[in-house]
Design a protein around this motif. Sequence first.
Motif, PDB file in Angstrom:
ATOM      1  N   ILE A 244       0.857  -1.192   0.000  1.00 39.47           N
ATOM      2  CA  ILE A 244       0.000   0.000   0.000  1.00 39.47           C
ATOM      3  C   ILE A 244       0.888   1.235   0.000  1.00 39.47           C
ATOM      4  CG2 ILE A 244      -1.816   1.264   1.201  1.00 39.47           C
ATOM      5  CD1 ILE A 244      -2.737  -1.433   0.194  1.00 39.47           C
ATOM      6  N   LYS A 245       0.765   2.016  -1.057  1.00 41.12           N
ATOM      7  CA  LYS A 245       1.495   3.280  -1.116  1.00 41.12           C
ATOM      8  C   LYS A 245       0.518   4.402  -0.814  1.00 41.12           C
ATOM      9  CE  LYS A 245       4.702   5.966  -3.924  1.00 41.12           C
ATOM     10  NZ  LYS A 245       5.435   6.047  -5.202  1.00 41.12           N
ATOM     11  N   SER A 246       0.746   5.082   0.280  1.00 39.08           N
ATOM     12  CA  SER A 246      -0.192   6.112   0.724  1.00 39.08           C
ATOM     13  C   SER A 246       0.541   7.415   0.985  1.00 39.08           C
ATOM     14  CB  SER A 246      -0.912   5.652   1.994  1.00 39.08           C
ATOM     15  OG  SER A 246      -1.717   6.677   2.517  1.00 39.08           O
ATOM     16  N   ASP A 247      -0.075   8.509   0.555  1.00 44.00           N
ATOM     17  CA  ASP A 247       0.485   9.841   0.820  1.00 44.00           C
ATOM     18  C   ASP A 247      -0.120  10.450   2.081  1.00 44.00           C
ATOM     19  OD1 ASP A 247       2.013   9.699  -1.503  1.00 44.00           O
ATOM     20  OD2 ASP A 247       0.374  10.463  -2.745  1.00 44.00           O
ATOM     21  N   LEU A 263       1.270   5.942  19.268  1.00 45.45           N
ATOM     22  CA  LEU A 263       2.050   5.560  18.084  1.00 45.45           C
ATOM     23  C   LEU A 263       3.325   6.394  17.973  1.00 45.45           C
ATOM     24  CD1 LEU A 263      -0.898   5.251  15.551  1.00 45.45           C
ATOM     25  CD2 LEU A 263       0.503   3.368  16.394  1.00 45.45           C
ATOM     26  N   LEU A 264       3.222   7.690  18.267  1.00 41.83           N
ATOM     27  CA  LEU A 264       4.382   8.580  18.160  1.00 41.83           C
ATOM     28  C   LEU A 264       5.493   8.152  19.114  1.00 41.83           C
ATOM     29  CD1 LEU A 264       5.421  11.139  16.736  1.00 41.83           C
ATOM     30  CD2 LEU A 264       4.476  12.476  18.624  1.00 41.83           C
ATOM     31  N   LYS A 265       5.126   7.697  20.303  1.00 44.37           N
ATOM     32  CA  LYS A 265       6.129   7.270  21.280  1.00 44.37           C
ATOM     33  C   LYS A 265       6.863   6.002  20.839  1.00 44.37           C
ATOM     34  CE  LYS A 265       3.959   9.364  25.327  1.00 44.37           C
ATOM     35  NZ  LYS A 265       3.274   9.142  26.624  1.00 44.37           N
ATOM     36  N   ARG A 266       6.265   5.267  19.912  1.00 46.84           N
ATOM     37  CA  ARG A 266       6.883   4.025  19.438  1.00 46.84           C
ATOM     38  C   ARG A 266       7.592   4.193  18.103  1.00 46.84           C
ATOM     39  NH1 ARG A 266       3.568   3.523  23.111  1.00 46.84           N
ATOM     40  NH2 ARG A 266       3.480   1.711  24.517  1.00 46.84           N
ATOM     41  N   ASN A 267       7.646   5.413  17.607  1.00 49.40           N
ATOM     42  CA  ASN A 267       8.396   5.681  16.384  1.00 49.40           C
ATOM     43  C   ASN A 267       9.885   5.411  16.628  1.00 49.40           C
ATOM     44  OD1 ASN A 267       9.031   6.485  13.817  1.00 49.40           O
ATOM     45  ND2 ASN A 267       8.857   8.675  14.219  1.00 49.40           N
ATOM     46  N   LYS A 268      10.550   4.846  15.640  1.00 50.91           N
ATOM     47  CA  LYS A 268      11.983   4.522  15.681  1.00 50.91           C
ATOM     48  C   LYS A 268      12.319   3.389  16.653  1.00 50.91           C
ATOM     49  CE  LYS A 268      13.291   9.349  14.711  1.00 50.91           C
ATOM     50  NZ  LYS A 268      14.108  10.483  15.161  1.00 50.91           N
ATOM     51  N   SER A 269      11.294   2.703  17.183  1.00 49.12           N
ATOM     52  CA  SER A 269      11.567   1.662  18.180  1.00 49.12           C
ATOM     53  C   SER A 269      12.215   0.419  17.579  1.00 49.12           C
ATOM     54  CB  SER A 269      10.273   1.270  18.899  1.00 49.12           C
ATOM     55  OG  SER A 269       9.295   0.843  17.965  1.00 49.12           O
ATOM     56  N   LYS A 300      -3.075   3.513   7.519  1.00 48.26           N
ATOM     57  CA  LYS A 300      -2.301   4.038   6.387  1.00 48.26           C
ATOM     58  C   LYS A 300      -1.367   5.167   6.824  1.00 48.26           C
ATOM     59  CE  LYS A 300      -5.973   2.966   3.064  1.00 48.26           C
ATOM     60  NZ  LYS A 300      -6.971   3.532   2.131  1.00 48.26           N
ATOM     61  N   ALA A 301      -1.825   5.957   7.805  1.00 51.81           N
ATOM     62  CA  ALA A 301      -1.021   7.102   8.235  1.00 51.81           C
ATOM     63  C   ALA A 301       0.217   6.687   9.032  1.00 51.81           C
ATOM     64  CB  ALA A 301      -1.883   8.061   9.065  1.00 51.81           C
ATOM     65  N   ILE A 302       0.161   5.532   9.699  1.00 55.70           N
ATOM     66  CA  ILE A 302       1.318   5.071  10.479  1.00 55.70           C
ATOM     67  C   ILE A 302       2.523   4.900   9.571  1.00 55.70           C
ATOM     68  CG2 ILE A 302       2.241   3.210  11.920  1.00 55.70           C
ATOM     69  CD1 ILE A 302      -0.611   2.573  12.765  1.00 55.70           C
ATOM     70  N   SER A 303       2.287   4.411   8.354  1.00 54.23           N
ATOM     71  CA  SER A 303       3.384   4.171   7.410  1.00 54.23           C
ATOM     72  C   SER A 303       4.172   5.448   7.163  1.00 54.23           C
ATOM     73  CB  SER A 303       2.819   3.622   6.096  1.00 54.23           C
ATOM     74  OG  SER A 303       3.832   3.474   5.136  1.00 54.23           O
ATOM     75  N   ALA A 304       3.463   6.564   6.966  1.00 59.82           N
ATOM     76  CA  ALA A 304       4.134   7.845   6.721  1.00 59.82           C
ATOM     77  C   ALA A 304       4.818   8.354   7.987  1.00 59.82           C
ATOM     78  CB  ALA A 304       3.127   8.873   6.214  1.00 59.82           C
ATOM     79  N   MET A 305       4.188   8.149   9.130  1.00 61.28           N
ATOM     80  CA  MET A 305       4.766   8.631  10.397  1.00 61.28           C
ATOM     81  C   MET A 305       6.067   7.909  10.718  1.00 61.28           C
ATOM     82  SD  MET A 305       3.355   8.150  14.298  1.00 61.28           S
ATOM     83  CE  MET A 305       1.934   9.196  14.316  1.00 61.28           C
ATOM     84  N   TRP A 306       6.075   6.596  10.500  1.00 63.54           N
ATOM     85  CA  TRP A 306       7.238   5.784  10.870  1.00 63.54           C
ATOM     86  C   TRP A 306       8.213   5.581   9.716  1.00 63.54           C
ATOM     87  CZ3 TRP A 306       4.987   1.184  14.224  1.00 63.54           C
ATOM     88  CH2 TRP A 306       4.497   1.706  15.417  1.00 63.54           C
ATOM     89  N   HIS A 307       7.866   6.035   8.518  1.00 62.99           N
ATOM     90  CA  HIS A 307       8.712   5.836   7.326  1.00 62.99           C
ATOM     91  C   HIS A 307       9.003   4.353   7.104  1.00 62.99           C
ATOM     92  CE1 HIS A 307       9.349  10.152   7.017  1.00 62.99           C
ATOM     93  NE2 HIS A 307       9.657  10.170   8.295  1.00 62.99           N
TER      94      HIS A 307
END
Length: 555
Positions: A244-247, A263-269, A300-307
């Motif tokens: 899934i490619k989402s903008d 979710l933000l606190k688990r970014n880069k984990s 879908k938004a998690i993908s963009a947040m976490w790259h």
Amino acid sequence: MEDSSSILQFKTLLSNLMRARFPHLYIPTWEEERALSVIRSVSANEGLIKTVRKVFTWSLTNGMAEDGKKGSEESKAPLKCLEFIESYDQPAVFVLKDFHIYFGGAGRQAELQVIRKIRDLVPALKQSPNPKNVIIVSPIMMLPTELQKELTIVDFDLPSFGEIKSVLEEMIDANQRSGRIVIDLSQEEKERLAKAALGLTLHEAENAFARAMVEDGRLDASDVEVILEEKRQIIKKSEILEFIKSDLKIEDVGGLENLKRWLLKRNKSWLDSAAEYGLPAPKGALITGVPGCGKSLIAKAISAMWHLPLLRLDLGQIFSGIVGSSEENMRKAIKTVEAVSPVILWIDEIEKGFSGLSSGGDGGTSNRIFGTFLTWMQEKTKAVFVIATANNIHALPPEMMRKGRFDEIFFVDLPTKKERVEIFRVHLHKRLKNPRVIGDFALSEENINLLAELTEGYVGAEVEQIVVTALFEAFSEERSIRLDDFQKAIQTTVPLSITQAEQIQRIREWANVRAVAATPREDRMEYKQEIAAAKAPEPEDEDVRFARGGRAVDF
């Protein structure tokens, strides 16, 4: 390049098997040259195998020859190749490339002769005065029934993070010396690029890094997208998984701030820096609630947040019609997902795939697949974050909700007024960009607040459709948008909170003690004031739980 822990483990296993005189080994891998490099290293290491062995390689095009040399025309025939192995009287390792083609591709008579000769070789290899081993290296696992007891499968993992990072560092050093490519990467960004390439072969990773460099003459953090494109090639070959490619950005999701903060606190984990805190990669989250309130949107938004790449698992494709293939489909899907980790795995409406497990109408296939999936979720060590969404949580088996499967279960209820303001703001700013369409309509907080007040009980999807319906009204008359267009759209919409009132209440009762509210405490308190002003019944025991669903836990 320093050996990674996975390569060291492979070398130890391979050397032990060679010393124990295991006659036939089978290494299924696409990385032929990388596997050969490790085999050469082990064969020449007296400390690992005691007796150093000469390495021979065979292929259909080159025949049997000492490593790096040209073989004879005669030795290209598989039986001649095996006869050479039998007659050779010195310590040696014989690497047969793509020998699987004689395990099912040729005529059965010729195939049986090759298989019989391989079996005949077993006692000869074991009793040889000088140690000899046969290693089949092939991208395809093809194991005839006759050889299941004779061949030993040796797994050869894809490159580790350390191996890929070493390749990246070597390429960066080479390009910095030449001065042709601009390198703009911090140490963390290098780590992110290398992590993004996990799941690729070394050759694929090198190609991806090279492509990222030549596209614009520089290598920076934005080139993660180029690496992910290489991973898409792997997923495109699978019918069970969809890339899934989402903008979408997390800012495009109105409300649900409690879930966003979690979710933000688990970014880069999944990065090595998290290991300094002793943190494991998060397992995943189950999001349930009212249909149309943004569950799929936030996945879908998690993908963009976490790259990170987002894969959707189609459970319907898992259950194919051929007996035994459903279980194999699930195993292949899990293996593919782990190969491209770190990754986000999205299972939409998971209850539809795993409902009716107790019926037994499919001979137990559903139960076996469900068991495989649960075991993997519990024990997985790869950085795969599972985001599952469910509308009818009652249809899910209780084993799915047990701690250890998901890190948290979130409940998404009807949006509060503050959340509706955010949802209206997102959709109005997204669509109202043309001055001619906007006209005299003011994108003011006053108008947005008015629309939010008029849509009490509306889900996010209904709010979006109100904006779309109002724009169609203006478009049909070829004029600018007006406030009464939105009001008219609201009046003609019957929200889910009315048509599915009983179902929503049942979900709320379930979520009161089993799930965490995706809406933060301050917004829930605001809702309490709203319903009090409307003289609605007070939620019971607000300090303990939120009557609209979800335990009062804020992140």
